[in-house]
Design an enzyme around this catalytic site. Structure first.
Site, PDB file in Angstrom:
ATOM      1  CG  ASP A   1     -14.553 -15.168  -6.526  1.00  0.00           C
ATOM      2  OD1 ASP A   1     -13.352 -15.417  -6.353  1.00  0.00           O
ATOM      3  OD2 ASP A   1     -15.266 -15.763  -7.351  1.00  0.00           O
TER       4      ASP A   1
ATOM      5  CG  HIS B   1      -6.460 -11.403  -8.148  1.00  0.00           C
ATOM      6  ND1 HIS B   1      -5.402 -11.797  -8.936  1.00  0.00           N
ATOM      7  CD2 HIS B   1      -7.511 -12.156  -8.505  1.00  0.00           C
ATOM      8  CE1 HIS B   1      -5.811 -12.757  -9.751  1.00  0.00           C
ATOM      9  NE2 HIS B   1      -7.083 -13.001  -9.510  1.00  0.00           N
TER      10      HIS B   1
END
Ligand code: SDX
Length: 428
Positions: free
Chosen positions: A364, A307
């Site tokens: 996700d 991320h």
């Protein structure tokens, strides 16, 4: 006394003010940098560049903290519902019971789309990607509500436009899905709350008990809450950038949907399931695929991992991973890719490559497993991300206008040819 930043350049020292936010984040205000020094900054991917000041969402990537308007995501996911969180993000506070009822009633009045819009759905090939349809259909709402194009709308008119968008998105999303199956469309029912109405329009051909199973409705509320906003991510920044030209809300959100589609962003939830299915079909050798993810010569990436901001666990991934176990157990679903996902996560979290780069599962990584257990096909996952992110995009767009921010227009450093004269084609 606030800190002053100094930049020494060409023998001169220039001072720049700093600002500190309510969560003690500091920034150097370089608004006068080019006037004072002739220089600009450059920061590929804006990794160190703030584009705005915002009061909507706070996240701390090092500590794995995420808060909407000051409320911890863990508390909202457990105790709130998606419509209430949408109100919180857009208007800044949790609603009173009266305010929430009025909000729900206002939305219920606008859930239908113009019957002429149904012709658009007929035009798309049944296998076309739902994100391309969604982006086009949301932009097309501007054709049916030309008043939304007015730049100087009153606050009431602006609010009606955002209510219409919030109200029509579930209808459009569910109808995209129904058309892909060749199923008859199911119209909104005002006796249902926001999420139940969406699930009924999507799966209404099943028995009522299945469609509005409290486990399913709770799981869907949780997933939508977790996706509702995430400060200045790629798609929210896109909505702000497009909106900064005084472009209408429908077209600004349509641009955000397109940005979200990319597999490095919201499209990752579809890519994760495709990756897990690939590993399963390949015999489930997680070691092999971890090594491929580490190999710079191999284009394979561990989708759902890493991320830009979180250098610790994405707090949303923790909540979704737990919800995964709960929902699949309660629904009696046994999905072999969940075991592969857990094996992959455990292996990656003990591998120096991932540990050194602080790569953890993000929002996700597990979300697609729940979506699948709830009955959604893989190519609808990113559309569900967009459905969840809609109140966040609206809140960001609204805040930018309320703060009267200027049109976004970054600079560049030119590295192309310098002077050249035109030559006749025969002499090139
Ligand atoms: C979302 O910004 C947001 O807030 C987004 C989001 C939201 O709510 O809006 O949280 C939603 O988009 C989550 C992210 C979903 N995307 C994926 O899961 C795709 C896989 N992840 C990566 O592509 C990547 O981690 C990004 C895009 C998420 C972040 O990329 P960065 O910040 O530009 O980091 P990078 O690509 O520079 O990676 C740093 C290093 C590199 O290695 P080195 O060059 O240092 O050797 O880490 C490696 C990368 O190669 N790396 C990975 C990896 N992610 C980063 N290696 C293998 N697999 C990965 N997934």
């Amino acid at each position: 006394m606030s800190n002053i930043a100094e930049i020494k350049l060409n023998g001169k020292t220039h001072e720049f003010p700093t600002i500190v936010g309510t969560e003690n984040e500091g920034a150097i205000d370089i608004s006068k940098l080019r006037d004072l020094t002739g220089y600009i900054t450059i920061d590929f991917g804006y990794k160190n560049t703030g584009s705005t000041k915002s009061a909507i969402t706070f996240l701390d990537g090092e500590e794995g903290i995420l808060k909407y308007r000051g409320y911890a995501i863990e508390e909202l996911a457990e105790k709130s519902n998606f419509l209430e969180v949408s109100y919180l993000l857009i208007y800044g506070n949790l609603p009173t019971e009266t305010e929430l009822t009025a909000f729900q009633n206002e939305i219920s009045r606008h859930t239908l789309i113009h019957e002429d819009m149904k012709k658009f759905f007929d035009g798309y090939p049944s296998k076309s990607h739902p994100m391309g349809q969604l982006s086009a259909l949301i932009c097309s709402l501007s054709a049916f509500y030309p008043e939304s194009l007015e730049v100087n709308q009153s606050p009431e008119e602006k609010n009606l436009t955002l209510i219409k968008l919030l109200a029509k998105m579930p209808t459009i999303v569910s109808w995209i899905y129904k058309k892909s199956l060749g199923h008859p469309l199911i119209y909104p029912k005002n006796q249902y709350d926001y999420v139940t109405n969406f699930m009924n329009m999507t799966f209404g051909q099943r028995t009522e008990e299945v469609v509005i199973d409290p486990v399913v409705i709770k799981a869907m509320n949780t997933l939508l809450i977790l996706h509702a906003d995430h400060e200045q991510n790629c798609s929210a920044s896109t909505v702000r950038m497009v909106g900064s030209s005084d472009c209408n809300l429908f077209a600004s959100v349509s641009a955000g949907i397109s940005a979200l589609w990319g597999p490095l962003h919201g499209g990752a939830n579809q890519a994760v399931i495709e990756m897990l299915e690939l590993i399963k079909a390949d015999g489930g050798d997680t070691e092999k695929w971890i090594n491929k993810a580490k190999d710079k010569n191999d284009p394979f990436r561990m989708m759902g991992f890493g991320h830009r901001v979180y250098k610790n666990f994405d707090p949303r991934a923790k909540i979704i991973k737990k919800a995964c176990d709960d929902v699949l157990e309660k629904l009696g679903v046994n999905d072999p890719v969940l075991d592969i996902a857990k094996k992959l996560e455990a292996a990656a979290l003990s591998d120096p490559y991932f540990v050194e780069r602080k790569l953890y599962p993000n929002v996700d990584f597990y979300s697609g497993i729940i979506y699948r257990a709830l009955g959604f096909p893989t190519n609808m996952f990113t559309v569900l991300f967009a459905l969840g992110r809609l109140p966040g995009w609206i809140a960001q767009w609204k805040e930018m206008h309320e703060n009267k921010e200027p049109i976004g227009r970054p600079r560049q450093v030119y590295t192309g040819h310098t002077d050249r004269n035109y030559t006749d084609i025969k002499k090139r």
